[in-house]
Scaffold this motif. Structure first.
Motif, PDB file in Angstrom:
ATOM      1  N   THR A 160      47.545  20.061  89.244  1.00 58.51           N
ATOM      2  CA  THR A 160      46.404  19.652  90.052  1.00 58.51           C
ATOM      3  C   THR A 160      46.479  20.294  91.425  1.00 58.51           C
ATOM      4  O   THR A 160      47.512  20.213  92.092  1.00 58.51           O
ATOM      5  N   SER A 217      45.693   5.642  86.446  1.00 59.34           N
ATOM      6  CA  SER A 217      46.885   6.432  86.788  1.00 59.34           C
ATOM      7  C   SER A 217      46.661   7.224  88.074  1.00 59.34           C
ATOM      8  O   SER A 217      47.588   7.374  88.886  1.00 59.34           O
ATOM      9  N   ARG A 218      45.450   7.716  88.283  1.00 58.86           N
ATOM     10  CA  ARG A 218      45.151   8.397  89.544  1.00 58.86           C
ATOM     11  C   ARG A 218      45.266   7.434  90.718  1.00 58.86           C
ATOM     12  O   ARG A 218      45.747   7.800  91.798  1.00 58.86           O
ATOM     13  N   GLN A 255      43.784  14.559  75.266  1.00 57.38           N
ATOM     14  CA  GLN A 255      44.197  13.385  76.020  1.00 57.38           C
ATOM     15  C   GLN A 255      45.048  12.499  75.111  1.00 57.38           C
ATOM     16  O   GLN A 255      44.545  11.871  74.189  1.00 57.38           O
ATOM     17  N   THR A 303      50.338   7.480  75.936  1.00 59.28           N
ATOM     18  CA  THR A 303      51.565   7.541  76.727  1.00 59.28           C
ATOM     19  C   THR A 303      52.750   7.898  75.852  1.00 59.28           C
ATOM     20  O   THR A 303      53.610   8.705  76.229  1.00 59.28           O
ATOM     21  N   TYR A 350      52.460  14.923  84.746  1.00 65.59           N
ATOM     22  CA  TYR A 350      51.110  14.908  85.320  1.00 65.59           C
ATOM     23  C   TYR A 350      50.546  16.326  85.259  1.00 65.59           C
ATOM     24  O   TYR A 350      51.286  17.296  85.396  1.00 65.59           O
ATOM     25  N   THR A 396      44.833   4.188  82.082  1.00 68.81           N
ATOM     26  CA  THR A 396      43.722   5.115  81.926  1.00 68.81           C
ATOM     27  C   THR A 396      43.839   6.193  82.995  1.00 68.81           C
ATOM     28  O   THR A 396      44.581   6.040  83.985  1.00 68.81           O
ATOM     29  N   TRP A 397      43.104   7.281  82.806  1.00 66.90           N
ATOM     30  CA  TRP A 397      43.167   8.337  83.821  1.00 66.90           C
ATOM     31  C   TRP A 397      42.764   7.798  85.188  1.00 66.90           C
ATOM     32  O   TRP A 397      43.377   8.131  86.208  1.00 66.90           O
ATOM     33  N   ARG A 398      41.754   6.944  85.229  1.00 65.45           N
ATOM     34  CA  ARG A 398      41.309   6.389  86.516  1.00 65.45           C
ATOM     35  C   ARG A 398      42.407   5.533  87.141  1.00 65.45           C
ATOM     36  O   ARG A 398      42.681   5.624  88.339  1.00 65.45           O
TER      37      ARG A 398
END
Length: 209
Positions: A93, A124-125, A160, A163, A90, A120-122
């Motif tokens: 952050t 995974s967050r 980006q 995976t 990750y 997606t990033w959304r």
């Protein structure tokens, strides 16, 4: 909770995809001293462009588990059973646990388990937000990575990665040598090229390109 494909179409028993989208010809077996745990968002399971299943089938000893909000006891076992130290792949952050930069921690790949969020990033967050144990893990960010070859899926920036790409680079980083994982990256490039050529009809050619 685990998510299963439901379809009347015949599926490959190995990769679990519909036979028309079977990816088995691109499996490239590689060995990793570090463990690999792939936590896959349920919306990725049936995505024909996804790379997590190919990654799992290629990396010996890896685990692929579907879910978004995991039972904490199950996640505890997935992360820590076997005595390996889990590292979350990750980005760096603010407000997150410190980076996994301790030389002693990183000295032996066999003592480590790379944890990868597939989504997606959304998504995974969201997975990170909904699973307290994931938030506590030391992180392994990737730096100075080449541009992604994942040309069949939209990305917001050249760095980006899919995976599969990110996991291969991270495992190479942990081993201090990316070469053992190059065959899998090459196979993935072939998968992407074939997907582009056939519009996703992966069974249109009898043999691997």
């Amino acid at each position: 909770m685990p998510h299963a494909l439901t379809s009347s179409r015949p599926h490959c028993p190995r990769c679990t995809r519909p036979l028309s989208a079977c990816i088995c010809r691109w499996i490239a077996p590689v060995e990793s001293r570090a463990g690999l745990l792939i936590l896959q968002h349920p919306m990725e399971v049936a995505n024909a462009k996804g790379s997590a299943r190919l990654l799992h089938l290629s990396v010996a000893g890896s685990a692929l588990v579907q879910g978004e909000s995991f039972d904490e006891a199950l996640l505890q076992a997935l992360l820590f059973d076997g005595g390996q130290t889990p590292l979350l792949l990750y980005p760096d952050t603010p407000g997150m646990p410190p980076l996994a930069s301790n030389p002693a921690l990183l000295a032996d790949p066999a003592a480590l388990r790379l944890v990868v969020l597939d989504g997606t990033w959304r998504k995974s967050r969201k997975m990170l937000h909904q699973n307290r144990l994931l938030q506590t893990l030391p992180r392994l960010p990737l730096t100075q990575m080449p541009a992604s070859h994942y040309l069949i899926r939209k990305a917001h920036a050249p760095d980006q990665l899919s995976t599969l790409e990110a996991s291969c680079y991270a495992l190479g980083q942990l081993h201090g040598n990316p070469a053992p994982f190059s065959p899998l990256l090459d196979a993935f490039d072939s998968f992407v090229a074939h997907f582009q050529q056939t519009g996703g009809k992966l069974d249109s050619l009898p043999n691997r390109p």
